[in-house]
Design a protein around this motif. Structure first.
Motif, PDB file in Angstrom:
ATOM      1  N   ILE A  14      -0.672   9.872 -15.924  1.00 36.75           N
ATOM      2  CA  ILE A  14      -1.908   9.235 -15.452  1.00 36.75           C
ATOM      3  C   ILE A  14      -1.542   7.869 -14.861  1.00 36.75           C
ATOM      4  N   LYS A  15      -1.975   7.646 -13.605  1.00 35.82           N
ATOM      5  CA  LYS A  15      -1.532   6.415 -12.947  1.00 35.82           C
ATOM      6  C   LYS A  15      -2.661   5.764 -12.159  1.00 35.82           C
ATOM      7  N   VAL A  16      -2.845   4.471 -12.395  1.00 35.38           N
ATOM      8  CA  VAL A  16      -3.753   3.686 -11.565  1.00 35.38           C
ATOM      9  C   VAL A  16      -2.932   2.769 -10.660  1.00 35.38           C
ATOM     10  N   GLY A  17      -1.931   2.131 -11.242  1.00 34.32           N
ATOM     11  CA  GLY A  17      -1.086   1.220 -10.451  1.00 34.32           C
ATOM     12  C   GLY A  17       0.315   1.138 -11.036  1.00 34.32           C
ATOM     13  N   GLY A  18       0.981   0.028 -10.736  1.00 32.24           N
ATOM     14  CA  GLY A  18       2.384  -0.131 -11.096  1.00 32.24           C
ATOM     15  C   GLY A  18       2.665  -0.107 -12.594  1.00 32.24           C
ATOM     16  N   LEU A  19       1.669  -0.500 -13.405  1.00 30.52           N
ATOM     17  CA  LEU A  19       1.867  -0.460 -14.860  1.00 30.52           C
ATOM     18  C   LEU A  19       2.317   0.932 -15.302  1.00 30.52           C
ATOM     19  N   ALA A  20       1.693   1.955 -14.721  1.00 23.67           N
ATOM     20  CA  ALA A  20       2.047   3.326 -15.095  1.00 23.67           C
ATOM     21  C   ALA A  20       3.505   3.619 -14.751  1.00 23.67           C
ATOM     22  N   ASP A  21       3.949   3.145 -13.590  1.00 20.81           N
ATOM     23  CA  ASP A  21       5.346   3.371 -13.186  1.00 20.81           C
ATOM     24  C   ASP A  21       6.301   2.692 -14.168  1.00 20.81           C
ATOM     25  N   VAL A  22       5.938   1.477 -14.565  1.00 15.70           N
ATOM     26  CA  VAL A  22       6.797   0.713 -15.470  1.00 15.70           C
ATOM     27  C   VAL A  22       6.919   1.443 -16.809  1.00 15.70           C
ATOM     28  N   SER A 304      -1.798   0.925  -1.292  1.00 20.99           N
ATOM     29  CA  SER A 304      -2.289  -0.182  -2.115  1.00 20.99           C
ATOM     30  C   SER A 304      -3.656   0.085  -2.718  1.00 20.99           C
ATOM     31  N   ARG A 305      -3.875  -0.526  -3.867  1.00 17.50           N
ATOM     32  CA  ARG A 305      -5.248  -0.643  -4.336  1.00 17.50           C
ATOM     33  C   ARG A 305      -5.910  -1.635  -3.384  1.00 17.50           C
ATOM     34  N   LEU A 306      -7.134  -1.332  -2.957  1.00 14.85           N
ATOM     35  CA  LEU A 306      -7.772  -2.215  -1.969  1.00 14.85           C
ATOM     36  C   LEU A 306      -8.652  -3.249  -2.686  1.00 14.85           C
ATOM     37  N   GLN A 309      -6.820  -9.115  -4.624  1.00 19.40           N
ATOM     38  CA  GLN A 309      -5.431  -9.485  -4.977  1.00 19.40           C
ATOM     39  C   GLN A 309      -4.461  -9.144  -3.848  1.00 19.40           C
ATOM     40  N   LYS A 310      -4.688  -8.008  -3.198  1.00 20.56           N
ATOM     41  CA  LYS A 310      -3.697  -7.475  -2.265  1.00 20.56           C
ATOM     42  C   LYS A 310      -3.806  -8.103  -0.869  1.00 20.56           C
ATOM     43  N   GLY A 311      -4.841  -8.925  -0.629  1.00 19.65           N
ATOM     44  CA  GLY A 311      -4.935  -9.690   0.624  1.00 19.65           C
ATOM     45  C   GLY A 311      -5.175  -8.853   1.863  1.00 19.65           C
ATOM     46  N   LEU A 359      -8.255   7.463   2.511  1.00 15.14           N
ATOM     47  CA  LEU A 359      -8.855   6.801   1.354  1.00 15.14           C
ATOM     48  C   LEU A 359      -8.674   7.698   0.150  1.00 15.14           C
ATOM     49  N   GLY A 360      -8.129   7.156  -0.924  1.00 14.62           N
ATOM     50  CA  GLY A 360      -7.932   7.962  -2.126  1.00 14.62           C
ATOM     51  C   GLY A 360      -6.551   7.735  -2.683  1.00 14.62           C
ATOM     52  N   PHE A 361      -6.201   8.545  -3.659  1.00 19.20           N
ATOM     53  CA  PHE A 361      -4.898   8.390  -4.322  1.00 19.20           C
ATOM     54  C   PHE A 361      -4.073   9.630  -4.049  1.00 19.20           C
ATOM     55  N   SER A 362      -2.883   9.488  -3.496  1.00 17.43           N
ATOM     56  CA  SER A 362      -2.039  10.645  -3.239  1.00 17.43           C
ATOM     57  C   SER A 362      -0.571  10.268  -3.385  1.00 17.43           C
ATOM     58  N   GLU A 363       0.022  10.794  -4.451  1.00 14.30           N
ATOM     59  CA  GLU A 363       1.436  10.476  -4.717  1.00 14.30           C
ATOM     60  C   GLU A 363       2.302  10.946  -3.544  1.00 14.30           C
ATOM     61  N   ILE A 369       4.804   7.659   3.236  1.00 14.49           N
ATOM     62  CA  ILE A 369       4.694   6.352   3.902  1.00 14.49           C
ATOM     63  C   ILE A 369       5.935   5.496   3.625  1.00 14.49           C
ATOM     64  N   TYR A 370       6.360   5.440   2.355  1.00 13.92           N
ATOM     65  CA  TYR A 370       7.554   4.627   2.055  1.00 13.92           C
ATOM     66  C   TYR A 370       8.735   5.078   2.911  1.00 13.92           C
ATOM     67  N   ALA A 371       8.825   6.397   3.167  1.00 12.80           N
ATOM     68  CA  ALA A 371       9.983   6.910   3.905  1.00 12.80           C
ATOM     69  C   ALA A 371       9.775   6.853   5.415  1.00 12.80           C
ATOM     70  N   GLY A 386       5.048  -6.327  -8.158  1.00 10.91           N
ATOM     71  CA  GLY A 386       4.960  -5.487  -6.964  1.00 10.91           C
ATOM     72  C   GLY A 386       6.064  -4.446  -7.026  1.00 10.91           C
ATOM     73  N   LEU A 387       5.669  -3.196  -6.873  1.00  8.05           N
ATOM     74  CA  LEU A 387       6.672  -2.124  -6.830  1.00  8.05           C
ATOM     75  C   LEU A 387       6.802  -1.573  -5.423  1.00  8.05           C
ATOM     76  N   GLY A 388       5.680  -1.652  -4.666  1.00  7.79           N
ATOM     77  CA  GLY A 388       5.673  -1.089  -3.315  1.00  7.79           C
ATOM     78  C   GLY A 388       6.836  -1.598  -2.473  1.00  7.79           C
ATOM     79  N   GLN A 389       7.092  -2.919  -2.539  1.00  9.68           N
ATOM     80  CA  GLN A 389       8.177  -3.475  -1.718  1.00  9.68           C
ATOM     81  C   GLN A 389       9.538  -2.964  -2.187  1.00  9.68           C
ATOM     82  N   LEU A 390       9.655  -2.669  -3.496  1.00 15.70           N
ATOM     83  CA  LEU A 390      10.941  -2.154  -4.013  1.00 15.70           C
ATOM     84  C   LEU A 390      11.160  -0.728  -3.515  1.00 15.70           C
ATOM     85  N   TYR A 391      10.086   0.082  -3.562  1.00 16.27           N
ATOM     86  CA  TYR A 391      10.206   1.450  -3.046  1.00 16.27           C
ATOM     87  C   TYR A 391      10.527   1.400  -1.556  1.00 16.27           C
ATOM     88  N   ALA A 392       9.803   0.514  -0.836  1.00 18.67           N
ATOM     89  CA  ALA A 392      10.009   0.422   0.610  1.00 18.67           C
ATOM     90  C   ALA A 392      11.480   0.113   0.920  1.00 18.67           C
TER      91      ALA A 392
END
Ligand code: ADP
Ligand code: GLC
Length: 487
Positions: A14-22, A304-306, A309-311, A359-363, A369-371, A386-392
């Protein structure tokens, strides 16, 4: 060390954001270092139980203030590991599909749901007859664990259990009515400003910060920022008070899941030595988002979560200006703020073929996108890690980020002409600063392709695996356990 990790979310369940990845990766890394780590998470309605799940026969009794709650415990292993994962089944609170919020906003009973999780975590140790040396809690949703250990469980064998609270995001504090104290069985004595009280109500996170044996957060820069009035979300004084026990540890990434060499969600694979598969990934991304067939044009990706915070509201204001002055396309995956979702939906129509939106969540789209993108945008107002920049960077996609928190600690600024660095950073959270950063990235793409290649390789060469961070957590855990035993 015997460690119980308590969390409101954990990937891949179950994942909402980076906490789940950690939380889905750190226990595995600690386990590899020889620690006995187990995890507790609620059993939400959207979690699919596989064949390898087992339910304990004995019902699980959690004493709460007004009386006992009867729950059930399920067990399975964290994929690719020996880490035991327990799931707390209590339908009244957790049968809903979402973790924190439904279609109408935050669940009205979040305080009770997660106060219950915190108390259940401590009771679980007795239930399993497995007393850990330490409980590792994450964010406000589990922040009552240290408070309970120091009060309700003070004269029990569990009082020797140390606690470490990791702050992933200070903006969410579990601010709620004081009735939660009676509900979870906490004494009124914790209702003081140097404890759980905050502006006449309760801040679960504040209580956790006061009571935890050690406090960590997810980057060194964020650890510094949250001790200032600008970055402390009202808790900077509490954090300064605990400064000697506050450690910043940058997150890692799960290299089993996040690698372009073997990622099962990608149409083609590639590596530092052979990048040719990346252009196939770009081609497929163009099709997935219905962009114009112009592979020579750079793509800026956003996953990103919209939320503010995310600017990304900054991007909303300057998107027409960018698309009329620069040869660049966008793909955006995310959900959240309805105003921003509306604005992006409008742009997706208005700039069809140049601004792709899902719009939505899709692993799987996130991996695409990262690739497949050339750049990855994170103009965050604040960013604990931030994990997105690490994956990128791992996928050879150059981050464009604001210089804040973990983005400072992980993205090295590009030095033009020299080809040094791993991405593009800008300082101020303003539309102009963002516009020029995007312009800088695009001009590098068109005018300095040699530097582009160097930057891509610099990023891909970085080792973002969990091993380094796990060793730092190990150190903090040892300090916490020793300190607790000395009490
Ligand atoms: P935060 O935890 O603040 O959202 P991070 O960058 O630490 O930010 O982590 C975000 C994680 O959530 C990443 O794994 C990212 O890929 C993922 N993510 C965010 N939004 C989506 C989405 N709409 N679909 C799929 N994954 C998403
Ligand atoms: C939070 C933060 C993010 C961090 C993540 C994992 O959601 O917003 O910056 O990477 O937690 O620690």
């Amino acid at each position: 060390v015997k460690i119980l990790t308590v969390t409101p979310e954990i990937a891949p369940f179950i994942k909402v954001g980076g906490l789940a990845d950690v939380v889905g990766a750190l226990p595995k890394a600690l386990n590899q270092l020889g620690h006995d780590v187990r995890v507790l998470c609620p059993l939400y309605g959207s979690i699919n139980r596989g064949h390898d799940w087992a339910c304990f026969d004995m019902p699980f009794c959690v004493p709460m203030g007004p009386g006992a709650h009867w729950a059930r415990i399920w067990e399975t292993l964290l994929p690719n590991s020996n880490v035991r994962c327990y799931f707390l089944e209590f339908d009244e609170y957790f049968a809903r599909n979402e973790v924190y919020e439904g279609p109408w906003g935050d669940h009205y009973d979040n305080d009770r749901r997660f106060a219950f999780l915190s108390r259940a975590a401590i009771e679980l140790c007795e239930y399993l007859n497995w007393i850990p040396d330490l409980i590792h809690c994450h964010d406000w949703a589990t922040a009552f664990v240290p408070v309970l250990l120091n009060t309700v469980y003070q004269n029990t064998p569990l009082s020797r259990v140390a606690s470490v609270l990791t702050i992933h995001n200070l903006d969410h504090q579990g601010y709620c009515d004081r009735s939660v104290l009676h509900y979870v069985g906490l004494p009124d004595s914790v209702m003081t400003p140097d404890n759980c009280e905050s502006m006449g109500a309760v801040s679960m996170l504040k209580g956790g910060i006061y009571h935890a044996t050690k406090v960590t957060t997810v980057s060194e820069s964020y650890a510094r920022e949250i001790q200032t009035p600008e970055g402390g979300s009202g808790l900077h004084n509490v954090l300064k008070f605990r400064a000697a026990d506050l450690v910043g540890i940058i997150n890692g990434i799960d290299t089993h899941v996040w690698t372009p060499k073997t990622d099962i969600l990608l149409p083609a694979h590639y590596s530092l030595e052979n990048l040719s598969g990346k252009s196939l990934c770009k081609q497929s991304l163009i099709q997935e988002f219905g962009l114009e067939e112009t592979p020579a044009r750079p793509i800026i990706g956003i996953v990103s979560r919209l939320y503010s915070q995310k600017g990304l509201d900054l991007l909303q204001h300057i998107l027409p200006r960018i698309l009329t002055s620069m040869e660049v396309n966008f793909v955006v995956l995310g959900s959240g703020d309805k105003q921003l979702e509306g604005a992006f939906t409008y742009y997706a129509e208005r700039y069809r073929g140049r601004f792709g939106l899902h719009l939505g969540f899709s692993e799987s789209l996130a991996h695409s996108i990262y690739a497949g993108a050339d750049f990855f945008l994170m103009p965050s107002r604040f960013e604990p890690c931030g994990l997105g920049q690490l994956y990128a960077m791992t996928y050879g996609t150059l981050p464009i980020v604001r210089s804040t928190g973990g983005l400072i600690d992980t993205v090295e600024q590009y030095r033009e002409g020299l080809g040094w660095g791993t991405g593009f950073r800008f300082d101020y959270p303003t539309c102009d600063a963002l516009y020029f950063a995007i312009g800088w990235a695009c001009s590098t793409y068109y005018d300095r392709p040699h530097d582009m290649q160097k930057l891509i390789k610099n990023g891909m060469r970085k080792d973002f695996s969990w091993l380094h961070a796990a060793k730092r957590y190990e150190q903090v855990f040892k300090w916490a356990v020793d300190e607790r035993l000395r009490l």
